[in-house]
Structure formats: structure tokens, C-alpha cells
Design a protein around this motif. Structure first.
Motif, mmCIF file in Angstrom:
data_model
loop_
_atom_site.group_PDB
_atom_site.id
_atom_site.type_symbol
_atom_site.label_atom_id
_atom_site.label_comp_id
_atom_site.label_asym_id
_atom_site.label_seq_id
_atom_site.Cartn_x
_atom_site.Cartn_y
_atom_site.Cartn_z
ATOM 1 N N ALA A 1 107.647 50.430 54.808
ATOM 2 C CA ALA A 1 108.706 49.750 53.723
ATOM 3 C C ALA A 1 108.842 48.523 54.314
ATOM 4 C CB ALA A 1 110.465 50.634 54.537
ATOM 5 N N CYS A 2 108.359 48.590 55.986
ATOM 6 C CA CYS A 2 107.982 46.936 56.861
ATOM 7 C C CYS A 2 106.536 46.362 55.276
ATOM 8 C CB CYS A 2 107.235 47.241 58.014
ATOM 9 S SG CYS A 2 108.781 47.324 59.440
ATOM 10 N N PHE A 3 105.715 47.134 54.804
ATOM 11 C CA PHE A 3 104.841 46.408 53.986
ATOM 12 C C PHE A 3 105.631 45.779 52.670
ATOM 13 C CE2 PHE A 3 101.313 48.044 56.643
ATOM 14 C CZ PHE A 3 100.908 47.197 57.329
ATOM 15 N N ILE A 4 106.739 46.645 52.529
ATOM 16 C CA ILE A 4 106.610 45.799 51.058
ATOM 17 C C ILE A 4 107.645 45.478 50.958
ATOM 18 C CG2 ILE A 4 108.195 47.390 49.169
ATOM 19 C CD1 ILE A 4 107.078 49.785 50.050
ATOM 20 N N TYR A 5 108.286 45.494 52.397
ATOM 21 C CA TYR A 5 109.764 44.146 52.232
ATOM 22 C C TYR A 5 108.694 42.804 52.397
ATOM 23 C CZ TYR A 5 113.402 46.672 52.171
ATOM 24 O OH TYR A 5 114.944 47.202 51.449
ATOM 25 N N LEU A 6 107.498 43.091 54.137
ATOM 26 C CA LEU A 6 106.131 42.284 53.785
ATOM 27 C C LEU A 6 105.581 41.202 52.743
ATOM 28 C CD1 LEU A 6 105.385 42.724 57.163
ATOM 29 C CD2 LEU A 6 106.583 40.887 56.728
ATOM 30 N N PHE A 7 105.090 42.704 51.915
ATOM 31 C CA PHE A 7 104.505 41.616 50.568
ATOM 32 C C PHE A 7 105.440 41.076 49.730
ATOM 33 C CE2 PHE A 7 104.062 42.499 45.961
ATOM 34 C CZ PHE A 7 102.751 41.971 46.081
ATOM 35 N N LEU A 8 106.991 41.432 49.996
ATOM 36 C CA LEU A 8 107.788 40.644 48.309
ATOM 37 C C LEU A 8 108.020 39.365 48.872
ATOM 38 C CD1 LEU A 8 110.557 43.472 47.740
ATOM 39 C CD2 LEU A 8 109.067 43.082 46.591
ATOM 40 N N SER A 9 108.631 39.408 50.488
ATOM 41 C CA SER A 9 108.815 37.987 51.048
ATOM 42 C C SER A 9 107.420 36.976 50.723
ATOM 43 C CB SER A 9 108.564 38.281 52.520
ATOM 44 O OG SER A 9 109.765 38.531 52.619
ATOM 45 N N ALA A 10 106.426 37.875 51.108
ATOM 46 C CA ALA A 10 105.176 36.776 50.488
ATOM 47 C C ALA A 10 105.247 35.826 48.914
ATOM 48 C CB ALA A 10 104.226 37.273 50.998
ATOM 49 N N GLY A 11 105.411 37.372 48.321
ATOM 50 C CA GLY A 11 105.624 36.730 47.313
ATOM 51 C C GLY A 11 106.203 35.754 46.757
ATOM 52 N N SER A 12 107.671 35.941 47.601
ATOM 53 C CA SER A 12 108.360 34.538 47.294
ATOM 54 C C SER A 12 108.020 33.356 47.869
ATOM 55 C CB SER A 12 110.271 35.271 48.078
ATOM 56 O OG SER A 12 110.673 36.658 47.467
ATOM 57 N N GLY A 13 107.693 33.228 49.294
ATOM 58 C CA GLY A 13 106.918 31.880 49.232
ATOM 59 C C GLY A 13 106.563 31.181 48.887
ATOM 60 N N LEU A 14 105.547 31.928 48.254
ATOM 61 C CA LEU A 14 105.207 31.613 46.994
ATOM 62 C C LEU A 14 104.719 30.769 45.181
ATOM 63 C CD1 LEU A 14 101.510 33.871 47.431
ATOM 64 C CD2 LEU A 14 101.968 31.926 47.828
ATOM 65 N N ALA A 15 106.523 31.653 45.352
ATOM 66 C CA ALA A 15 106.660 31.338 43.654
ATOM 67 C C ALA A 15 107.378 30.064 44.558
ATOM 68 C CB ALA A 15 107.635 32.440 43.356
ATOM 69 N N PHE A 16 107.891 29.950 45.520
ATOM 70 C CA PHE A 16 109.262 28.489 45.810
ATOM 71 C C PHE A 16 108.529 27.878 46.485
ATOM 72 C CE2 PHE A 16 113.195 31.586 46.151
ATOM 73 C CZ PHE A 16 113.389 30.680 45.804
ATOM 74 N N THR A 17 107.415 27.335 46.944
ATOM 75 C CA THR A 17 106.177 26.875 46.533
ATOM 76 C C THR A 17 104.967 25.692 45.878
ATOM 77 O OG1 THR A 17 105.204 27.850 48.893
ATOM 78 C CG2 THR A 17 103.496 26.454 47.880
ATOM 79 N N PHE A 18 105.535 27.086 44.345
ATOM 80 C CA PHE A 18 104.972 26.733 43.494
ATOM 81 C C PHE A 18 106.370 25.813 42.790
ATOM 82 C CE2 PHE A 18 105.269 27.332 39.058
ATOM 83 C CZ PHE A 18 104.438 26.836 38.555
ATOM 84 N N LEU A 19 107.748 26.561 42.793
ATOM 85 C CA LEU A 19 108.725 25.776 42.618
ATOM 86 C C LEU A 19 108.922 24.216 42.828
ATOM 87 C CD1 LEU A 19 111.386 28.472 42.014
ATOM 88 C CD2 LEU A 19 109.947 27.649 39.926
ATOM 89 N N GLU A 20 108.629 24.011 44.099
ATOM 90 C CA GLU A 20 108.787 23.206 45.249
ATOM 91 C C GLU A 20 107.690 22.004 44.495
ATOM 92 O OE1 GLU A 20 109.736 23.333 49.451
ATOM 93 O OE2 GLU A 20 110.449 25.391 49.086
ATOM 94 N N ARG A 21 106.963 22.375 44.478
ATOM 95 C CA ARG A 21 105.408 21.404 43.998
ATOM 96 C C ARG A 21 105.621 21.052 42.540
ATOM 97 N NH1 ARG A 21 100.066 24.473 46.377
ATOM 98 N NH2 ARG A 21 99.975 24.210 47.625
#
Length: 237
Positions: free
Chosen positions: A208-228
Motif C-alpha cells: 500500500a505504501c508503494f501504491i500511494y508513493l507511486f500515485l504521489s510521484a505521478g501526480s507530482g510529474l503531472a502538476f509539474t507539466f501543468l505548471e510549465r
């Protein structure tokens, strides 16, 4: 190690499919709640900047309540309190059957209210970055207040608010784990079911830890793309 992989596999006897289904529920819940909380938060922020003291007071009370209450308590009040309220209304109309609120809907409402309270602060900060001349220029071009907001103000608001909204999203993503308390089968509910069936808590809690970390990391990349993307062509002063 082999036992761990077999427990997490998608084959017969493995819990991989169940965890994947729980992940889908978690992501769906968060994505459904996001626009509810974001745009309700924007409405609260606009109310907080209203010229009417009463409207500002409503916005302040709303933000204070849902920023101050624990998310779990808000969820339980919406879920159980909503059922009691609907039951009484239906009883007054002559319906004597049992009424139960859908757990997914209760989660969207509860987490949407909490997200609105926190995102309103982000929106207020973003609104403060918009110079009054922007409104005056839009008015001079003959744009209505609605068109001025939609075409001129809102794009600039999004650029200023995205960093704060990304933090709100990550908090929302983690808060969805509370939905397991009202028996919606999300990541944590599936994890607890797997732990109860296999007596292997560390295997599934680490998964479960790895799943949440994966979702958080993916979200971070998505928001970085949106901000750029939002900052393309924007010259900082």
C-alpha cells in the motif's frame, strides 16, 4: 520473498487484482472530488472578497469549520448525518423504508467540502496577485464581468494557484484512505482485507505504501507539466 510475490500476484490466490481494483476506486474518488472541491473553493474565495460583510462572514465560517474539523469526523457526519436527515425527510413524506447514502457519494461530498475550505485560501492568494488594471482593461474592451473573469482573470489565477492546488491534491489523495472506515473498498480496505485473510501485515502495508508513493510521484510529474504549460510565454516581473 517468493511467498510475498505470490501473495501480490494477479494469479489465483494472489491479491494483485484486488489491490488494483482498490487503487482504481481511490483514484476515481480523488478525481471526482477534485473539481467539486476546487471550484467550490473558488466560490468561497470570491465570497471572501465580496463587498458584503454577510457574504464574507459566510465564507469565513465555512472555511473555519471545514479547516478545523478532522477529515474523518467530517466524513462520518456526512455519511451518518446525511442518512438520518434523508430518512426523516422521507418519513415525513410517508416513506417508511430504510435509506442509505452511497459511500462513494458521501466521500465526494465530505472530501469536497474539506478541499474547498483549504483550496479557498490558495484561490484568495491567487486573486491577490491579479492587478486591478486587469479588470479595468477588460472592461474597456467591452467585456462583461463574466467574460472578463473567464477570459482574462481565470487563466492568470490558474497559473498562480497551481502550486498550492497541487499540495491540496496530494492531501486529498492521502485523505481518501479514510473512506475505508465506511466500507468503500479502496486501497486501504483491500489491504486490510488481505491482511486479515493472510496474516501478512507487512507485505500488504508495504505494498500500500508503494501504491500511494507511486500515485504521489505521478501526480507530482503531472502538476509539474501543468505548471510549465501554464507558464509558457509568461515573463516574470
Amino acid at each position: 520473498m517468493q511467498d510475498m510475490f505470490s501473495l501480490l500476484s494477479f494469479s489465483e490466490g494472489g491479491w494483485g487484482s484486488a489491490l488494483a481494483a482498490g487503487t482504481l476506486v481511490t483514484v476515481t474518488l480523488a478525481l471526482t472530488t477534485l473539481p467539486v472541491g476546487i471550484f467550490l473553493g473558488l466560490a468561497v474565495a470570491l465570497m471572501a472578497r465580496s463587498r458584503s460583510p454577510r457574504v464574507r462572514a459566510v465564507a469565513t465560517v465555512f472555511a473555519t469549520i471545514f479547516r478545523g474539523l478532522p477529515e474523518l469526523l467530517t466524513l462520518l457526519i456526512v455519511y451518518y448525518g446525511g442518512q438520518i436527515l434523508i430518512q426523516r425527510v422521507m418519513a415525513a413524506m410517508g416513506y417508511e423504508g430504510q435509506v442509505q447514502i452511497n459511500a462513494f457519494l458521501a466521500g465526494v461530498i465530505a472530501f469536497g467540502l474539506v478541499l474547498a475550505a483549504f483550496s479557498s485560501e490558495v484561490w484568495v492568494g491567487a486573486l491577490n496577485t491579479i492587478q486591478r488594471g486587469q479588470y479595468e482593461a477588460a472592461s474597456a474592451l467591452g467585456l462583461s464581468k463574466w467574460l472578463s473573469f473567464r477570459l482574462v482573470v481565470f487563466p492568470q489565477l490558474m497559473r498562480a494557484a497551481l502550486p498550492g492546488l497541487s499540495n491540496n491534491w496530494l492531501t486529498l489523495l492521502k485523505d481518501t484512505s479514510l473512506i475505508s472506515t465506511i466500507s468503500l473498498v479502496d486501497i486501504m480496505r483491500q489491504t486490510n482485507l488481505a491482511v486479515g485473510a493472510t496474516k501478512q501485515p507487512m507485505v500488504f502495508y508495504l505494498a500500500a505504501c508503494f501504491i500511494y508513493l507511486f500515485l504521489s510521484a505521478g501526480s507530482g510529474l503531472a502538476f509539474t507539466f501543468l505548471e510549465r504549460r501554464a507558464n509558457r510565454g509568461h515573463v516574470r516581473g
